[in-house]
Design a protein around this motif. Structure first.
Motif, PDB file in Angstrom:
ATOM      1  N   ALA A   1       5.593  12.426   6.919  1.00 11.15           N
ATOM      2  CA  ALA A   1       6.858  11.686   6.940  1.00 11.15           C
ATOM      3  C   ALA A   1       6.841  10.551   7.942  1.00 11.15           C
ATOM      4  CB  ALA A   1       8.012  12.644   7.240  1.00 11.15           C
ATOM      5  N   VAL A   2       6.126  10.732   9.035  1.00 10.22           N
ATOM      6  CA  VAL A   2       6.012   9.656  10.033  1.00 10.22           C
ATOM      7  C   VAL A   2       5.141   8.525   9.507  1.00 10.22           C
ATOM      8  CG1 VAL A   2       5.096   9.095  12.320  1.00 10.22           C
ATOM      9  CG2 VAL A   2       6.459  11.160  11.998  1.00 10.22           C
ATOM     10  N   LYS A   3       4.093   8.875   8.790  1.00 12.79           N
ATOM     11  CA  LYS A   3       3.163   7.862   8.302  1.00 12.79           C
ATOM     12  C   LYS A   3       3.760   7.042   7.169  1.00 12.79           C
ATOM     13  CE  LYS A   3      -1.589   7.299   6.667  1.00 12.79           C
ATOM     14  NZ  LYS A   3      -2.837   7.993   6.290  1.00 12.79           N
ATOM     15  N   TYR A   4       4.445   7.689   6.248  1.00  9.55           N
ATOM     16  CA  TYR A   4       5.029   6.997   5.092  1.00  9.55           C
ATOM     17  C   TYR A   4       6.548   7.171   5.108  1.00  9.55           C
ATOM     18  CZ  TYR A   4       0.439   6.315   2.987  1.00  9.55           C
ATOM     19  OH  TYR A   4      -0.855   5.925   2.744  1.00  9.55           O
ATOM     20  N   SER A   5       7.243   6.055   5.044  1.00 11.58           N
ATOM     21  CA  SER A   5       8.706   6.059   5.018  1.00 11.58           C
ATOM     22  C   SER A   5       9.195   6.114   3.579  1.00 11.58           C
ATOM     23  CB  SER A   5       9.253   4.809   5.706  1.00 11.58           C
ATOM     24  OG  SER A   5       8.865   4.778   7.071  1.00 11.58           O
ATOM     25  N   THR A   6      10.266   6.853   3.367  1.00 13.88           N
ATOM     26  CA  THR A   6      10.863   7.000   2.040  1.00 13.88           C
ATOM     27  C   THR A   6      11.998   6.002   1.872  1.00 13.88           C
ATOM     28  OG1 THR A   6      10.313   9.360   2.009  1.00 13.88           O
ATOM     29  CG2 THR A   6      11.974   8.594   0.445  1.00 13.88           C
ATOM     30  N   VAL A   7      11.962   5.267   0.757  1.00  8.78           N
ATOM     31  CA  VAL A   7      12.990   4.267   0.458  1.00  8.78           C
ATOM     32  C   VAL A   7      13.615   4.638  -0.881  1.00  8.78           C
ATOM     33  CG1 VAL A   7      13.512   1.825   0.162  1.00  8.78           C
ATOM     34  CG2 VAL A   7      11.658   2.529   1.695  1.00  8.78           C
ATOM     35  N   SER A   8      14.942   4.825  -0.887  1.00  8.95           N
ATOM     36  CA  SER A   8      15.685   5.124  -2.111  1.00  8.95           C
ATOM     37  C   SER A   8      16.372   3.858  -2.598  1.00  8.95           C
ATOM     38  CB  SER A   8      16.725   6.227  -1.864  1.00  8.95           C
ATOM     39  OG  SER A   8      16.090   7.420  -1.428  1.00  8.95           O
ATOM     40  N   LEU A   9      16.106   3.479  -3.841  1.00  7.04           N
ATOM     41  CA  LEU A   9      16.634   2.245  -4.411  1.00  7.04           C
ATOM     42  C   LEU A   9      17.504   2.563  -5.614  1.00  7.04           C
ATOM     43  CD1 LEU A   9      13.344   0.120  -4.390  1.00  7.04           C
ATOM     44  CD2 LEU A   9      15.122   0.155  -2.649  1.00  7.04           C
TER      45      LEU A   9
ATOM     46  N   MET B   1      15.045   4.342  -8.119  1.00  5.22           N
ATOM     47  CA  MET B   1      13.635   4.433  -7.744  1.00  5.22           C
ATOM     48  C   MET B   1      13.520   5.046  -6.350  1.00  5.22           C
ATOM     49  SD  MET B   1      12.000   0.805  -9.078  1.00  5.22           S
ATOM     50  CE  MET B   1      10.329   1.379  -8.713  1.00  5.22           C
ATOM     51  N   THR B   2      12.463   5.813  -6.177  1.00  8.78           N
ATOM     52  CA  THR B   2      12.118   6.361  -4.873  1.00  8.78           C
ATOM     53  C   THR B   2      10.675   5.985  -4.585  1.00  8.78           C
ATOM     54  OG1 THR B   2      13.633   8.223  -5.187  1.00  8.78           O
ATOM     55  CG2 THR B   2      11.985   8.426  -3.462  1.00  8.78           C
ATOM     56  N   VAL B   3      10.468   5.267  -3.494  1.00 10.44           N
ATOM     57  CA  VAL B   3       9.124   4.799  -3.145  1.00 10.44           C
ATOM     58  C   VAL B   3       8.812   5.209  -1.714  1.00 10.44           C
ATOM     59  CG1 VAL B   3       9.329   2.843  -4.723  1.00 10.44           C
ATOM     60  CG2 VAL B   3       9.922   2.543  -2.330  1.00 10.44           C
TER      61      VAL B   3
ATOM     62  N   ARG C   1       0.820  -1.208   0.000  1.00  6.35           N
ATOM     63  CA  ARG C   1       0.000   0.000   0.000  1.00  6.35           C
ATOM     64  C   ARG C   1       0.860   1.267   0.000  1.00  6.35           C
ATOM     65  NH1 ARG C   1      -4.798  -1.598   4.369  1.00  6.35           N
ATOM     66  NH2 ARG C   1      -5.512  -3.487   3.247  1.00  6.35           N
ATOM     67  N   GLY C   2       1.923   1.223  -0.787  1.00  9.24           N
ATOM     68  CA  GLY C   2       2.770   2.390  -0.940  1.00  9.24           C
ATOM     69  C   GLY C   2       2.589   3.012  -2.306  1.00  9.24           C
ATOM     70  N   MET C   3       3.523   3.860  -2.683  1.00  8.30           N
ATOM     71  CA  MET C   3       3.453   4.530  -3.976  1.00  8.30           C
ATOM     72  C   MET C   3       4.866   4.767  -4.493  1.00  8.30           C
ATOM     73  SD  MET C   3       2.288   8.281  -2.566  1.00  8.30           S
ATOM     74  CE  MET C   3       1.210   7.535  -1.333  1.00  8.30           C
ATOM     75  N   VAL C   4       4.994   4.682  -5.822  1.00 12.72           N
ATOM     76  CA  VAL C   4       6.276   4.942  -6.474  1.00 12.72           C
ATOM     77  C   VAL C   4       6.345   6.437  -6.790  1.00 12.72           C
ATOM     78  CG1 VAL C   4       7.747   4.441  -8.459  1.00 12.72           C
ATOM     79  CG2 VAL C   4       6.362   2.622  -7.444  1.00 12.72           C
ATOM     80  N   MET C   5       7.336   7.111  -6.211  1.00 15.98           N
ATOM     81  CA  MET C   5       7.474   8.549  -6.401  1.00 15.98           C
ATOM     82  C   MET C   5       8.364   8.881  -7.596  1.00 15.98           C
ATOM     83  SD  MET C   5       5.573   9.375  -3.939  1.00 15.98           S
ATOM     84  CE  MET C   5       5.752  11.138  -4.050  1.00 15.98           C
TER      85      MET C   5
END
Length: 281
Positions: A188-196, A101-103, A64-68
């Motif tokens: 930012a607390v609710k959704y964590s940013t992941v850099s791939l 990718m940034t998700v 339930r995330g999103m690709v930024m």
């Protein structure tokens, strides 16, 4: 000294206010939820960059995330062309493929998501996970927001009056900034940013393409001989036409030649050689 003594009560009131503010802040820290911002950074090698990009997108949707952001690039490192015949060449290209990718995923699924992504790679070169505590920053924004709300409220009620009307707008703008800051921290607390960032081995591509060098495209001997004969006929025709345009000069030349022959026959002595001429008696 008399002035200081007369204002001792004011100093005590200020000290009491500061103490009350400190107590409110302490109570707020104890009751507010922790504002933990989690981020992750992964760099790993894969077998197929395009396929892994699609799988990462699927995992992001699953959690339930999103690709930024999704950026894929292929860069040619070496290139060589080998001529196969006059019409085609074999192009050999060596290129590498990378993807970034940034998700964003819900913070509660961050660990599971990172674990699932690590399984897609051959090996991982970089794996970082950071947690930043923004609880006090969030509390500071809330306290500033409450104080500005109270000040604007008292100004509307007439309890206090600001000398410069522009100060009200300044306080309102600062109130909006603090509200946006708290909203930003909540997001930012609710959704964590992941850099791939992932890559694959260099790929060799062989392809047969048309030869773009025009110098190799020459006609055969038979066709060139035929064209030479046709060109000769054209040249002959042009010369004949040019001579036909000079028919007056041709007639004049023929007439002069006939006059010369006639005059030579009538007066052979004038045209005889000096060695063969007979003396006149």
């Amino acid at each position: 000294m008399l002035y200081s003594c007369s204002n001792n009560g004011d100093y005590r009131a200020l000290d009491n206010t500061s103490s009350d503010t400190a107590l409110v802040a302490a109570d707020s820290v104890s009751t507010i939820d922790q504002k933990l911002i989690k981020t992750a950074d992964l760099n790993f090698k894969v077998k197929n960059v395009r396929k892994v990009g699609e799988e990462v997108t699927g995992l992001t949707q699953h959690y339930r995330g999103m690709v930024m952001n999704h950026h894929l690039r292929s860069e040619v490192e070496r290139l060589k062309e080998v001529e196969l015949d006059d019409d085609s060449v074999m192009r050999v290209s060596v290129f590498d493929t990378h993807a970034d990718m940034t998700v964003k995923v819900p913070a509660e699924h961050l660990t599971a998501f990172v674990t699932a992504v690590n399984r897609l790679g051959v090996y991982t070169t970089v794996s970082d996970m950071d947690i930043e505590d923004n609880t006090l920053t969030y509390l500071e924004s809330q306290l500033r927001m409450d104080s500005r709300k109270e000040l604007v409220k008292q100004h509307k009620q007439g309890t206090i009056k600001l000398k410069n009307p522009q100060d009200v707008l300044i306080f309102k703008d600062a109130l909006v900034d603090e509200q946006i800051n708290t909203k930003r921290i909540d997001a930012a607390v609710k959704y964590s940013t992941v850099s791939l960032s992932f890559f694959e081995n260099n790929t060799i591509l062989k392809e047969r393409i048309p030869n773009t060098n025009p110098a190799v495209y020459n006609t055969g001997f038979g066709l060139r001989l035929k064209q030479a004969i046709v060109n000769g006929m054209h040249i002959f025709a042009e010369v004949f036409i040019a001579l036909a345009n000079l028919w007056v000069f041709v007639i004049m030349a023929v007439a002069m030649w006939m006059i010369y022959r006639y005059y030579k026959r009538k007066h052979p002595v004038l045209f005889a050689d000096k060695g063969t001429a007979k003396p006149v008696v």
